[in-house]
Write a protein that holds these residues in place. Structure first.
Motif: not given
Length: 326
Positions: A155-182
């Motif tokens: 996160a630091k090298a990428l300039g992003v916040d490790a405490d504010r990560i979301a995931i999303g996607g469309d169609s099967v991307g939505g499937n894998m987003s929920v599967a990843a959360a599970l």
């Protein structure tokens, strides 16, 4: 499918979305039929057909590509940052593109990712996961999980916040987003994700009969028959249909992060989003669902000509801003 359904096909679509489908369908007809092509050739056609819809749109301050190590080798990811450099780490949406596990890429969905980044004021990182049937479950899902962990660890090298990560996607991307959360919840890392953006997701291996009857044929971008092909090419065996990491609808939804559902009214997968949202709510989850009248599957990709797509992207982006406390 009844004669009445055939007569009605496409008449309830938003005019701009109908034009998107007509243009896309005509482009596919200029290529050889899919049944005569190899999976590699089919993907090349799909990339060519979607290429015009990626042009234009927001310009990023920073775009980078990285290679993420996974158990199967490296996977390509693309980072879009709409904001000037800052000492303050930026929230990030990890985006998982659709395409039935078999098609599309971070190239076909590049504009969609830039739209989210610009509208929301956060970083977007797209995952170019491996395609079925050469890579069946759980390859693509594990590549997505590896990307989530890589973003957190770098996160630091990428300039992003490790405490504010979301995931999303469309169609099967939505499937894998929920599967990843599970998967993260089950491994004790449930707090790693702050939110889920789920665009017309494929959450079940069967479609509601009324959706198949009304929207499962030609004219609505995705057919019921195509979904059967996608599932058959993703699965190693029918026994995997009982695995909630494959079919999220069969999972326990307790302890998942807040979720935004963008539901296309004229989509064979419509009922799956509504059913999963209800299941999340029953498990105590925080969900926000919007049904977009006249929208079809894949309608977000029509943003260059369709105000309805622009509105849905804006809705999801603003919901994420609240999740990220921006």
């Amino acid at each position: 499918m009844t004669a009445q359904t055939l007569t009605l096909a496409g008449t309830d679509l938003d005019p701009d979305i109908a034009r998107f489908i007509a243009i896309t369908s005509e482009a596919y007809r200029s290529h050889p039929p899919f049944e005569t092509l190899s999976p590699t050739e089919i993907r090349a056609v799909a990339e060519a057909v979607r290429e015009p819809w990626v042009k234009g749109g927001p310009v990023m301050v920073r775009t980078e590509e990285h290679s993420v190590p996974t158990p199967y080798g490296e996977v390509r990811v693309r980072l879009h940052d709409p904001l000037p450099p800052s000492d303050t780490p930026k929230p990030v949406l990890i985006y998982v593109h659709g395409g039935g596990w078999m098609l599309f890429s971070i190239d076909t969905h590049d504009r969609l990712m830039r739209e989210y980044a610009a509208r929301g004021g956060f970083v977007v990182i797209g995952v170019d996961y491996s395609h079925a049937p050469a890579a069946r479950f759980p390859v693509a899902l594990n590549e997505v999980l590896a990307t989530i962990h890589w973003v957190r660890d770098h996160a630091k090298a990428l300039g992003v916040d490790a405490d504010r990560i979301a995931i999303g996607g469309d169609s099967v991307g939505g499937n894998m987003s929920v599967a990843a959360a599970l998967s993260l919840r089950d491994s004790g890392e449930g707090n790693l994700l702050k939110g889920l953006v789920l665009n017309y997701g494929a959450f079940d291996d069967t479609c509601a009969p009324e959706d198949v009857e009304r929207y499962g044929g030609d004219g609505y971008m995705l057919t019921a028959e195509e979904m059967v092909v996608f599932w058959d090419n993703y699965l190693n065996s029918d026994t995997e249909r009982q695995n909630p990491f494959v079919v999220p609808m069969r999972g326990d939804m307790a302890g998942l992060p807040p979720a935004f559902f963008a539901v296309a009214q004229c989509d064979v997968l419509r009922g799956q989003s509504l059913k999963l949202a209800e299941k999340m709510q029953a498990a105590g989850g925080d969900t926000h669902t919007i049904i977009y009248p006249g929208a079809s599957h894949s309608f977000l990709e029509a943003v260059s000509i369709a105000p309805l797509a622009a509105q849905a992207l804006e809705d999801g982006s603003q919901w994420l801003r609240k999740i990220f406390a921006l």
